[in-house]
Design a protein around this motif. Sequence first.
Motif, PDB file in Angstrom:
ATOM      1  N   PRO A  66      44.327  17.195 -12.151  1.00 34.36           N
ATOM      2  CA  PRO A  66      44.686  16.791 -10.787  1.00 34.36           C
ATOM      3  C   PRO A  66      43.451  16.452  -9.953  1.00 34.36           C
ATOM      4  CG  PRO A  66      44.892  19.166 -11.066  1.00 34.36           C
ATOM      5  CD  PRO A  66      44.632  18.607 -12.433  1.00 34.36           C
ATOM      6  N   PRO A  67      43.661  15.785  -8.806  1.00 38.24           N
ATOM      7  CA  PRO A  67      42.522  15.319  -8.005  1.00 38.24           C
ATOM      8  C   PRO A  67      41.535  16.407  -7.604  1.00 38.24           C
ATOM      9  CG  PRO A  67      44.542  14.286  -7.258  1.00 38.24           C
ATOM     10  CD  PRO A  67      44.956  15.319  -8.276  1.00 38.24           C
ATOM     11  N   GLN A  68      42.029  17.601  -7.189  1.00 38.74           N
ATOM     12  CA  GLN A  68      41.094  18.649  -6.775  1.00 38.74           C
ATOM     13  C   GLN A  68      40.246  19.137  -7.948  1.00 38.74           C
ATOM     14  OE1 GLN A  68      44.236  18.543  -5.847  1.00 38.74           O
ATOM     15  NE2 GLN A  68      44.170  18.407  -3.613  1.00 38.74           N
ATOM     16  N   GLN A  69      40.831  19.159  -9.139  1.00 37.53           N
ATOM     17  CA  GLN A  69      40.068  19.544 -10.329  1.00 37.53           C
ATOM     18  C   GLN A  69      38.978  18.512 -10.618  1.00 37.53           C
ATOM     19  OE1 GLN A  69      42.238  21.541 -13.486  1.00 37.53           O
ATOM     20  NE2 GLN A  69      41.425  20.050 -14.934  1.00 37.53           N
ATOM     21  N   VAL A  70      39.322  17.242 -10.445  1.00 30.86           N
ATOM     22  CA  VAL A  70      38.331  16.178 -10.621  1.00 30.86           C
ATOM     23  C   VAL A  70      37.238  16.303  -9.560  1.00 30.86           C
ATOM     24  CG1 VAL A  70      37.965  13.691 -10.668  1.00 30.86           C
ATOM     25  CG2 VAL A  70      40.025  14.658 -11.672  1.00 30.86           C
ATOM     26  N   ALA A  71      37.626  16.742  -8.360  1.00 34.53           N
ATOM     27  CA  ALA A  71      36.638  16.916  -7.296  1.00 34.53           C
ATOM     28  C   ALA A  71      35.641  18.017  -7.648  1.00 34.53           C
ATOM     29  CB  ALA A  71      37.336  17.240  -5.973  1.00 34.53           C
ATOM     30  N   ALA A  93      32.851  21.704  -0.993  1.00 27.56           N
ATOM     31  CA  ALA A  93      32.810  20.344  -1.530  1.00 27.56           C
ATOM     32  C   ALA A  93      34.198  19.748  -1.646  1.00 27.56           C
ATOM     33  CB  ALA A  93      32.114  20.339  -2.893  1.00 27.56           C
ATOM     34  N   VAL A  94      35.182  20.558  -2.004  1.00 28.26           N
ATOM     35  CA  VAL A  94      36.526  20.045  -2.291  1.00 28.26           C
ATOM     36  C   VAL A  94      37.433  20.118  -1.067  1.00 28.26           C
ATOM     37  CG1 VAL A  94      38.552  20.296  -3.762  1.00 28.26           C
ATOM     38  CG2 VAL A  94      36.279  20.684  -4.710  1.00 28.26           C
ATOM     39  N   SER A 108      40.322  31.848  -6.601  1.00 27.12           N
ATOM     40  CA  SER A 108      41.036  31.841  -7.879  1.00 27.12           C
ATOM     41  C   SER A 108      41.355  30.422  -8.327  1.00 27.12           C
ATOM     42  CB  SER A 108      42.334  32.646  -7.753  1.00 27.12           C
ATOM     43  OG  SER A 108      42.061  33.989  -7.438  1.00 27.12           O
ATOM     44  N   VAL A 109      41.671  29.560  -7.358  1.00 24.48           N
ATOM     45  CA  VAL A 109      41.963  28.165  -7.691  1.00 24.48           C
ATOM     46  C   VAL A 109      40.743  27.500  -8.312  1.00 24.48           C
ATOM     47  CG1 VAL A 109      42.552  25.907  -6.725  1.00 24.48           C
ATOM     48  CG2 VAL A 109      43.746  27.948  -5.930  1.00 24.48           C
ATOM     49  N   VAL A 110      39.563  27.721  -7.697  1.00 25.66           N
ATOM     50  CA  VAL A 110      38.333  27.122  -8.224  1.00 25.66           C
ATOM     51  C   VAL A 110      38.054  27.624  -9.637  1.00 25.66           C
ATOM     52  CG1 VAL A 110      35.823  27.063  -7.965  1.00 25.66           C
ATOM     53  CG2 VAL A 110      37.285  26.674  -5.995  1.00 25.66           C
ATOM     54  N   ARG A 111      38.170  28.926  -9.830  1.00 19.88           N
ATOM     55  CA  ARG A 111      37.888  29.466 -11.167  1.00 19.88           C
ATOM     56  C   ARG A 111      38.902  28.939 -12.188  1.00 19.88           C
ATOM     57  NH1 ARG A 111      33.791  32.743 -10.371  1.00 19.88           N
ATOM     58  NH2 ARG A 111      33.652  34.056  -8.505  1.00 19.88           N
ATOM     59  N   SER A 112      40.143  28.730 -11.752  1.00 18.21           N
ATOM     60  CA  SER A 112      41.149  28.151 -12.644  1.00 18.21           C
ATOM     61  C   SER A 112      40.773  26.721 -13.025  1.00 18.21           C
ATOM     62  CB  SER A 112      42.521  28.175 -11.967  1.00 18.21           C
ATOM     63  OG  SER A 112      43.472  27.472 -12.725  1.00 18.21           O
ATOM     64  N   TYR A 113      40.303  25.944 -12.033  1.00 20.32           N
ATOM     65  CA  TYR A 113      39.902  24.568 -12.332  1.00 20.32           C
ATOM     66  C   TYR A 113      38.719  24.543 -13.299  1.00 20.32           C
ATOM     67  CZ  TYR A 113      42.842  22.657  -8.585  1.00 20.32           C
ATOM     68  OH  TYR A 113      43.895  22.271  -7.804  1.00 20.32           O
TER      69      TYR A 113
END
Length: 984
Positions: free
Chosen positions: A28-33, A54-55, A66-71
């Motif tokens: 997804p876009p945030q993961q790409v970010a 940054a995101v 947790s979202v960042v670590r998941s990405y």
Amino acid sequence: MRDLHDARFVVLGPVRAWLGDTSLRLGPPQQVAVLTALLLREGRPLTVGELIDAVWGQTPPPGVVSVVRSYVSRLRKILEPQRPPGQPSRQVVSVADGYALPLEKGALDLRVFEDRAAEVQRLFAAGELEKALRLLHTTLGAWQGQPLAGVPGPVAEAARTRLIERRLGLLETRFEAELHLGRHREILPELVSLSGEHPLRERLCELRMLALYRSGRQADAFSFFDATRHALKRELGVEPRPSLRELQARLLAADPALAVSPANAGGAVGGIGDHSSKRAASAGPSATSESGRSPQSPPPHTGKTSQAAPSPAAAVPVEQLPAGLRAFTGRQAELDDLDELLSREDRAGTVVISGMAGVGKTTLAVHWARRVADHFPDGQLYVNLRGFDPTAAALEPSAAIRTLIDALGYPSQRVPSGLAAQTALFRSLLAGRRMLILLDNARDTEQVRPLLPAVPGCLTLVTSRNQLGGLIVSDAAQTLTLGILSTEEARAFLAQRLGPARVRAEPEAVDDVVLRCARLPLALAIVAARAAIRPAFPLSAIAAQIRDSQGSLDAFADVDPGSDVRAVFSWSYNVLPPLSARLFHLFALSPAPDMTPATAASLLGLPMRQTRMLLDELAAAHLLTEHAPTRFSCHDLLSSYAGELALEKETAGERESATRRLMDHYLHTTHNATHTLYPLQQEPVDLPDAQPGVVPEQFADELAANRWLEAERGALLAAAESGLEQGRAGHTWQLASQLTRFLDRHGYWSDQVVLQRTGLKAAARAGSREGQALAHRALGFVMGRLGQIDEGRRHLSRAVELFHELDIPLGEARAHRLISFLANRIGEHGKALEHYDRAAALYRGVGDLSGEAYVYNEVGWTHILRGEFDDAITHCWRAVAIHQEIGDPSGEAGALDSLGWAHHHLKQYPQALDCFDQALVLYQPMGDRYLVAEALIHIGDTHVAAENPEKAAESWRAALSILEEFDHPDIAQVSAKLKQLDGA
């Protein structure tokens, strides 16, 4: 495991990554970010906090760490798919409280770009303008569109702005150098286009003015200065900078220094601006180029080379191209795209024209090549690579290049052995020449790459049924994907072949032919040929022949394999790997118009990652089309061909298993989505176990679930209908029951009627009285929505009877609530309260607090309708309290909305708005756009009552925008409110 060296990344365009030759799906876009932020640091670490900034900037979501670590975890799996569990990542490495992504030399296109740009500046400073320009063309050619396209977040936005500015600066440097070398006419079209895109960029204005002046267009130069000056004053409130005004004065004075070559003048680049003049002067352009010619002299077209060329001039091949169609029609947009290539200063490079079989790739390429042949005075070359040929093997690159060398008149006895040496010779023969080369019917990148000229001045057209992504990635080829004809183009196609009078005489038959041929040029040509040799036959008879063979390709058969649609399709199918081939013909078993990778994985019974690669192979071969991200469809005639293959290649049992897996996927994923959206409102239904190989999709939140249901709505309705036809009645009625609430909330009431009637038939056929009860209940409610109260009551009464007989109190209770809804619609509020009492008793009997709370809210709403606002507030607050206690934000929001209406009618407008605002906050994360719109409508109503028309209009417009997204029936109501407000 792949070595770290295999990882390559592109950010000068949409962010992409490869392991070796395998393109990666980055998520997804945030993961790409997150990946982008790491790439932009080029191996230096970023803390988790810096990644969050940054995101998401200043508004991160809850649980963002947790979202960042998941990405990061997902990125590691994507970049290192074969890394053993427990082994540290070598791609995204942990560094203290953060991460870093080490990059090998050449792994990031941005770093390569910056290194080349630095070398360009060095060459300019050393006065090596020709060499600098060649490198600059390569450097700028590596861009694949807007940098970091689609990547969200402040860091990506800042980098995007910086990189766009960097590229513009280099383009300006290039134009300065081209002007310095006297190439003002060549660069003028590009300068006009770029300065039009950036009308306030004064340096571009200076360059364009000088190019116009030197091209003898002084009036245009003065007019452009005036337009730029007005734009600067209008947009920025400033006058042009001194260097631009100085240039204007010199042009008005006809300064002789501006009209001569800077190389001869020995000074700055036309005296353009202080900064450009100094750089040009420091470059000190020499009087001759590397070849010994004056930089202003045009390159000679002798065909001679300094190494391998023979002493006589090479031949000029001018009749190599196949004959073009006498009656070519349509494709104007594609021809315009190709014409744009001629505006480039060197008219060089590679263009890949790809598309499905029979779509007219060769016809377009030959037509355009013949039309522009005069732009390539050194001739045209053509070779049929036979990549997809029914009678002969694909032409090997060594044989193809010998054909090309022979056409150039080079003595065959002097041609070296070995493909590499032959390629070098071929490119030497083309050095300094301006030629057009058409490589037709290519199989793959490896077949084409040795045949590319790789020298300035030569343009190569490649046609292929495959996308040839390797040429696009590694050789900076441009791509033109050829689709089917438009309806108007298809009609014009038939008119050209059959004559306008015959087409005008039978417009309905023509439209039928166009429809049955699915606007595919090959199919239209076959039908036109048959009609042409039977001039006495009416076109309606031809159309009837096609219609009678619907579902097969018999109507498009021909003794000539090259004119037989089935045979032509087979050449693409026969070169597919086995699994891709199987997925193609299983695709025809789906009743839906398109399919996602997850659905295809269940259909095939393979993991999703593997299936996605198979879909990409089919899309690259133009047997499927990825018409939207992750949504694949199939052309109608290709679908017919795939259906024939499914009957031929798959046993009845295999087809049955695949179709069952597909239905299981739709049913179980729909259940997961509706359970995510309505966890406390969905009644339990025993679903059949999914077949092995089926992996239903899961949803992280309500928004994701809602998006899936919206995207798959057409597929789900088609699946339910086909399930009844194909003997899977159980799947059909259960799918209908799962979709009831979603279709109602989104206003798809016509779909609901059709689906629930199908579900009722299916339940009866399956012998399920529960299924019949559910369908009767849904039909009763939607009939009430549509104002058909009597029919609605009949269905709901039958639902109550069935649920009572089956001892399903939850189903019976909801049916009573819906009877109350119908009663309230016609003003029978006392009867509504009676049925609400029965529903509440049923809920209390099984201890269902959620159901009881919904009844309290609906009783409160009934009191509002009766004008008993204090009683309404009492009941609605009880509903709010219970919903808060059991954690049901949807129910809580609904009760708050009712409370708002009660306060509204009591003219307690601040309290009403507070309730509506609270409801809106609860609705927004759920993804149920209708409920958000409903809250906005109520907020607007209260603002009108409180004499705040501007705020009311703002809320109603926001609601209307949402309703228009899915064409909800309430659009008319909200539009009328806005119109009335405007009138007032």
